[in-house]
Write a protein that holds these residues in place. Sequence first.
Motif, PDB file in Angstrom:
ATOM      1  N   SER A 328       0.140   2.881  10.783  1.00 39.55           N
ATOM      2  CA  SER A 328       1.011   2.060  11.671  1.00 39.55           C
ATOM      3  C   SER A 328       1.354   0.824  11.250  1.00 39.55           C
ATOM      4  O   SER A 328       2.099   0.117  11.975  1.00 39.55           O
ATOM      5  CB  SER A 328      -0.242   1.715  12.933  1.00 39.55           C
ATOM      6  N   MET A 329       1.143   0.353  10.062  1.00 40.16           N
ATOM      7  CA  MET A 329       1.905  -0.658   9.283  1.00 40.16           C
ATOM      8  C   MET A 329       3.004  -0.535   8.481  1.00 40.16           C
ATOM      9  O   MET A 329       3.208   0.623   7.949  1.00 40.16           O
ATOM     10  CB  MET A 329       0.696  -1.091   8.158  1.00 40.16           C
ATOM     11  N   ALA A 330       3.835  -1.589   8.305  1.00 43.59           N
ATOM     12  CA  ALA A 330       4.738  -1.377   7.340  1.00 43.59           C
ATOM     13  C   ALA A 330       4.374  -1.461   6.229  1.00 43.59           C
ATOM     14  O   ALA A 330       3.182  -1.959   5.857  1.00 43.59           O
ATOM     15  CB  ALA A 330       5.863  -2.622   7.751  1.00 43.59           C
ATOM     16  N   SER A 331       5.042  -1.254   5.019  1.00 43.95           N
ATOM     17  CA  SER A 331       4.732  -1.187   3.607  1.00 43.95           C
ATOM     18  C   SER A 331       4.121  -2.522   3.293  1.00 43.95           C
ATOM     19  O   SER A 331       2.967  -2.759   2.390  1.00 43.95           O
ATOM     20  CB  SER A 331       5.489  -0.542   2.622  1.00 43.95           C
ATOM     21  N   SER A 332       4.838  -3.531   3.471  1.00 44.20           N
ATOM     22  CA  SER A 332       4.554  -5.149   3.087  1.00 44.20           C
ATOM     23  C   SER A 332       3.213  -5.358   3.961  1.00 44.20           C
ATOM     24  O   SER A 332       2.263  -6.151   3.102  1.00 44.20           O
ATOM     25  CB  SER A 332       5.618  -5.835   3.817  1.00 44.20           C
ATOM     26  N   ARG A 333       3.198  -5.167   5.196  1.00 43.35           N
ATOM     27  CA  ARG A 333       1.766  -5.415   5.650  1.00 43.35           C
ATOM     28  C   ARG A 333       0.752  -4.461   5.217  1.00 43.35           C
ATOM     29  O   ARG A 333      -0.547  -5.078   4.891  1.00 43.35           O
ATOM     30  CB  ARG A 333       1.981  -5.036   7.251  1.00 43.35           C
ATOM     31  N   SER A 334       0.639  -3.358   4.875  1.00 38.97           N
ATOM     32  CA  SER A 334      -0.135  -2.454   4.302  1.00 38.97           C
ATOM     33  C   SER A 334      -0.573  -3.336   2.709  1.00 38.97           C
ATOM     34  O   SER A 334      -1.851  -3.210   2.659  1.00 38.97           O
ATOM     35  CB  SER A 334       0.333  -1.144   3.906  1.00 38.97           C
ATOM     36  N   LYS A 335       0.173  -3.710   2.075  1.00 43.40           N
ATOM     37  CA  LYS A 335       0.083  -4.328   0.731  1.00 43.40           C
ATOM     38  C   LYS A 335      -0.859  -5.559   1.047  1.00 43.40           C
ATOM     39  O   LYS A 335      -1.799  -5.733   0.363  1.00 43.40           O
ATOM     40  CB  LYS A 335       1.104  -4.756   0.195  1.00 43.40           C
ATOM     41  N   LYS A 336      -0.507  -6.416   1.973  1.00 43.79           N
ATOM     42  CA  LYS A 336      -1.395  -7.459   2.251  1.00 43.79           C
ATOM     43  C   LYS A 336      -2.968  -7.064   2.723  1.00 43.79           C
ATOM     44  O   LYS A 336      -3.868  -7.783   2.518  1.00 43.79           O
ATOM     45  CB  LYS A 336      -0.776  -8.341   3.531  1.00 43.79           C
ATOM     46  N   VAL A 337      -2.958  -6.252   3.320  1.00 40.57           N
ATOM     47  CA  VAL A 337      -4.455  -5.718   3.909  1.00 40.57           C
ATOM     48  C   VAL A 337      -5.121  -5.204   2.593  1.00 40.57           C
ATOM     49  O   VAL A 337      -6.230  -5.448   2.530  1.00 40.57           O
ATOM     50  CB  VAL A 337      -4.171  -4.567   5.116  1.00 40.57           C
ATOM     51  N   LEU A 338      -4.513  -4.438   1.768  1.00 42.08           N
ATOM     52  CA  LEU A 338      -4.960  -3.746   0.580  1.00 42.08           C
ATOM     53  C   LEU A 338      -5.447  -4.898  -0.291  1.00 42.08           C
ATOM     54  O   LEU A 338      -6.633  -4.977  -0.972  1.00 42.08           O
ATOM     55  CB  LEU A 338      -4.150  -2.897  -0.016  1.00 42.08           C
ATOM     56  N   ASP A 339      -4.580  -6.086  -0.368  1.00 38.15           N
ATOM     57  CA  ASP A 339      -5.117  -7.099  -1.458  1.00 38.15           C
ATOM     58  C   ASP A 339      -6.246  -7.873  -0.805  1.00 38.15           C
ATOM     59  O   ASP A 339      -6.914  -8.221  -1.467  1.00 38.15           O
ATOM     60  CB  ASP A 339      -3.890  -8.033  -1.367  1.00 38.15           C
ATOM     61  N   ALA A 340      -6.109  -7.878   0.820  1.00 40.26           N
ATOM     62  CA  ALA A 340      -7.414  -8.682   1.372  1.00 40.26           C
ATOM     63  C   ALA A 340      -8.539  -7.800   1.059  1.00 40.26           C
ATOM     64  O   ALA A 340      -9.766  -8.271   0.882  1.00 40.26           O
ATOM     65  CB  ALA A 340      -7.222  -8.882   2.843  1.00 40.26           C
ATOM     66  N   LEU A 341      -8.543  -6.491   1.038  1.00 40.42           N
ATOM     67  CA  LEU A 341      -9.673  -5.734   0.990  1.00 40.42           C
ATOM     68  C   LEU A 341      -9.987  -5.553  -0.362  1.00 40.42           C
ATOM     69  O   LEU A 341     -11.472  -5.675  -0.724  1.00 40.42           O
ATOM     70  CB  LEU A 341      -9.068  -4.087   1.227  1.00 40.42           C
ATOM     71  N   GLU A 342      -9.239  -5.688  -1.436  1.00 41.41           N
ATOM     72  CA  GLU A 342      -9.576  -5.707  -2.822  1.00 41.41           C
ATOM     73  C   GLU A 342     -10.292  -7.129  -3.055  1.00 41.41           C
ATOM     74  O   GLU A 342     -11.264  -7.128  -3.892  1.00 41.41           O
ATOM     75  CB  GLU A 342      -8.306  -5.682  -3.679  1.00 41.41           C
ATOM     76  N   ALA A 343     -10.023  -8.201  -2.412  1.00 43.75           N
ATOM     77  CA  ALA A 343     -10.590  -9.527  -2.742  1.00 43.75           C
ATOM     78  C   ALA A 343     -12.084  -9.642  -1.893  1.00 43.75           C
ATOM     79  O   ALA A 343     -12.486 -10.643  -2.038  1.00 43.75           O
ATOM     80  CB  ALA A 343      -9.628 -10.624  -2.228  1.00 43.75           C
ATOM     81  N   SER A 344     -11.856  -8.903  -0.914  1.00 48.03           N
ATOM     82  CA  SER A 344     -13.197  -9.146   0.165  1.00 48.03           C
ATOM     83  C   SER A 344     -14.525  -8.632  -0.413  1.00 48.03           C
ATOM     84  O   SER A 344     -14.535  -7.835  -1.447  1.00 48.03           O
ATOM     85  CB  SER A 344     -12.980  -8.242   1.268  1.00 48.03           C
ATOM     86  N   ALA A 345     -15.650  -9.094  -0.053  1.00 50.56           N
ATOM     87  CA  ALA A 345     -16.814  -8.840  -0.546  1.00 50.56           C
ATOM     88  C   ALA A 345     -17.615  -7.959   0.846  1.00 50.56           C
ATOM     89  O   ALA A 345     -17.030  -8.155   2.086  1.00 50.56           O
ATOM     90  CB  ALA A 345     -17.987  -9.774  -0.741  1.00 50.56           C
ATOM     91  N   PRO A 346     -18.323  -6.878   0.618  1.00 54.20           N
ATOM     92  CA  PRO A 346     -19.086  -6.410   1.585  1.00 54.20           C
ATOM     93  C   PRO A 346     -19.614  -7.189   2.754  1.00 54.20           C
ATOM     94  O   PRO A 346     -20.369  -7.910   2.190  1.00 54.20           O
ATOM     95  CB  PRO A 346     -19.972  -5.427   0.886  1.00 54.20           C
ATOM     96  N   LEU A 347     -19.454  -6.942   3.977  1.00 56.06           N
ATOM     97  CA  LEU A 347     -20.098  -7.691   4.890  1.00 56.06           C
ATOM     98  C   LEU A 347     -21.243  -7.033   5.425  1.00 56.06           C
ATOM     99  O   LEU A 347     -21.681  -5.794   5.635  1.00 56.06           O
ATOM    100  CB  LEU A 347     -18.974  -7.810   5.997  1.00 56.06           C
TER     101      LEU A 347
END
Length: 395
Positions: A328-347
């Motif tokens: 459901s995301m544009a490629s640019s949005r997907s990249k931002k989410v993936l970058d955020a996922l890579e930088a995030s710690a398990p919650l």
Amino acid sequence: MPVHAKLPRRSDRRPAEQESWPTIFESGSRRTSAYLESAKRFVVAVGEYQSKSTHNPGEAGLAGAMRDEKRRLYKFAYSLIVSGRHASASPVGYVRSTFVAAGLSGKAPVQEECEVEMIIAGTDLALRNVHPIIIMRTMTAFLGFSVFDAVEKWLTEHFEVRKGFDEELIIPGDLPDILQEGSILKGSISQTIRLAGNQLVAATLAGCPRKTIEYIKSISCSRLGAILLESEIMDARNRLSSEELSDAQNAFMELLTSIRPGTEADSGQDLTDGPRDIEEGLVSDISNLILELDEHLLKLVVSNIDPKIVASLIQAMEPIAHDRLFSSMASSRSKKVLDALEASAPLSGNELTRKAQMFAQKVLSEFTPRKKTLGKTLPLPATIRQILSSILSRE
């Protein structure tokens, strides 16, 4: 557009009492049944076409379906699939434009073109060699939620992989033993699968023994999901080299270790516990919300919310919802989410609950006009209402 199977979820109402899922199309029950039978014939023909080991027998099979088919709409769809088999990707709108040019679409109001829209969607997916289960899920979504939900048994009967159909391809490595020896929590494995996505999981399992594959399916897949995973595993074995399969196992192991480096002995937790006290109900609610939302509404929500929140939710989401979210995301949005996922710690479970509630509030706000001049609020389907209530009522 929903393309995936809905996850099982408890309901306090009997099936007969539940509200039907509305569509933009106006079809009576008799016409809907006829459309469903046509969709079944179409998907079976496409499935047989895709399953042929060589190109020519597949074409011959679809040519036979074309000869037997009396309606021009379906004959045209089959011919388009055969002629476009070698195309790596169709331009956006290509399939629709060909149906319009052939005089098969665009002549009637959209409410009366349910079958045409259904076939256009199915043909587009078939040209991209998408699995028949997903094609059928997409096509039946046009017929209303009750049809979409009821077709699961038929799909299982027609596309379940026969036991012993494939041969094992075992890549030397420690991953199968580690997964099966019981030192890793099932919840950690499930979360790793959600984060890894279907392609990496399939490539990982393609080099594992059958026992490992069955174990992973048992803790992470619905029945239809297991069929799709088997298909992707076989595709990975045919497409990837032994070195690539080994790399996939190493990548999966690194992801698993980063999520939960400890073992049962270290943590003192039971093997049936989920990672970081994430309850299964929350995973089910988040996943079902992603799957149930209208495509346009889902795109609107994910495009207007902090990518960090979306990345957090992926930690508590089934793979099937993970795929729909990114589609459901544009490629640019997907990249931002993936970058955020890579930088995030398990919650923790509580932190994920808060993130889920923020997402649910955003969804709820989209059903309410921002200005009074916009008129009435959008109707809130009963299923969505139940899921939002379940998420927002958590403490």
